[in-house]
Design a protein around this motif. Structure first.
Motif, short mmCIF file in Angstrom:
data_model
loop_
_atom_site.label_atom_id
_atom_site.label_comp_id
_atom_site.label_asym_id
_atom_site.label_seq_id
_atom_site.Cartn_x
_atom_site.Cartn_y
_atom_site.Cartn_z
N ARG A 43 0.84 -1.20 0.00
CA ARG A 43 0.00 0.00 0.00
C ARG A 43 0.87 1.25 0.00
NH1 ARG A 43 -3.43 1.54 -2.52
NH2 ARG A 43 -4.32 -0.51 -2.27
N PHE A 46 2.05 1.86 -3.53
CA PHE A 46 0.99 2.38 -4.40
C PHE A 46 0.61 3.81 -4.02
CE2 PHE A 46 0.22 -2.19 -5.21
CZ PHE A 46 0.36 -2.15 -6.58
N ASP A 47 0.71 4.16 -2.73
CA ASP A 47 0.43 5.54 -2.31
C ASP A 47 1.54 6.49 -2.75
OD1 ASP A 47 -1.94 4.74 -1.16
OD2 ASP A 47 -1.14 4.69 0.89
N GLN A 48 2.80 6.05 -2.58
CA GLN A 48 3.94 6.90 -2.91
C GLN A 48 4.20 6.98 -4.42
OE1 GLN A 48 7.49 5.92 -0.75
NE2 GLN A 48 8.62 7.64 -1.56
N TYR A 49 3.97 5.87 -5.11
CA TYR A 49 4.21 5.79 -6.55
C TYR A 49 2.92 5.33 -7.24
CZ TYR A 49 8.92 5.59 -4.63
OH TYR A 49 10.06 5.84 -3.92
N PRO A 50 1.99 6.23 -7.54
CA PRO A 50 0.70 5.85 -8.12
C PRO A 50 0.87 5.01 -9.39
CG PRO A 50 0.73 8.18 -7.57
CD PRO A 50 2.13 7.68 -7.39
N LYS A 51 0.03 4.00 -9.49
CA LYS A 51 0.11 3.05 -10.59
C LYS A 51 0.03 3.73 -11.96
CE LYS A 51 -1.78 -1.32 -12.07
NZ LYS A 51 -2.60 -2.46 -11.69
N THR A 56 3.36 1.07 -11.19
CA THR A 56 3.66 0.28 -10.00
C THR A 56 2.84 -1.00 -10.01
OG1 THR A 56 4.06 2.32 -8.80
CG2 THR A 56 3.68 0.35 -7.48
N ARG A 75 8.39 -0.62 -10.23
CA ARG A 75 7.88 0.68 -10.65
C ARG A 75 8.91 1.32 -11.58
NH1 ARG A 75 10.76 4.83 -8.48
NH2 ARG A 75 11.92 4.39 -6.58
#
Length: 80
Positions: A43, A46-51, A56, A75
């Protein structure tokens, strides 16, 4: 006749380079955490590096003894 296989050392170097953001361009990191911590770590990625921007994803995962999850996150190094 099949072409000869590359030496293991060469294959290892290519794998190391790709895992370090080499020719494939992806940054990879592998973790071994209990299930709850593994979910939190994924999580965080995914929060720090948006898909949508970094592509990601959880590249691979498996369950080990004791409900430990080994997984590799992948990523792009930057968002374009």
């Amino acid at each position: 006749m099949a072409p000869p296989k590359p030496p293991r050392a060469l294959v290892g170097r290519h794998l190391d380079a790709s895992r370090a953001g080499g020719p494939s361009g992806f940054v990879r990191e592998t973790y071994r955490l209990n299930r709850a911590e593994a979910r939190r770590k994924a999580r965080e990625w995914f929060d720090q590096y948006p898909k949508a921007a970094y592509w990601t994803q959880v590249e691979s995962w498996r369950v080990l003894d004791g409900d430990v999850i080994e997984f590799t996150m992948r990523r792009l190094p930057t968002a374009d």
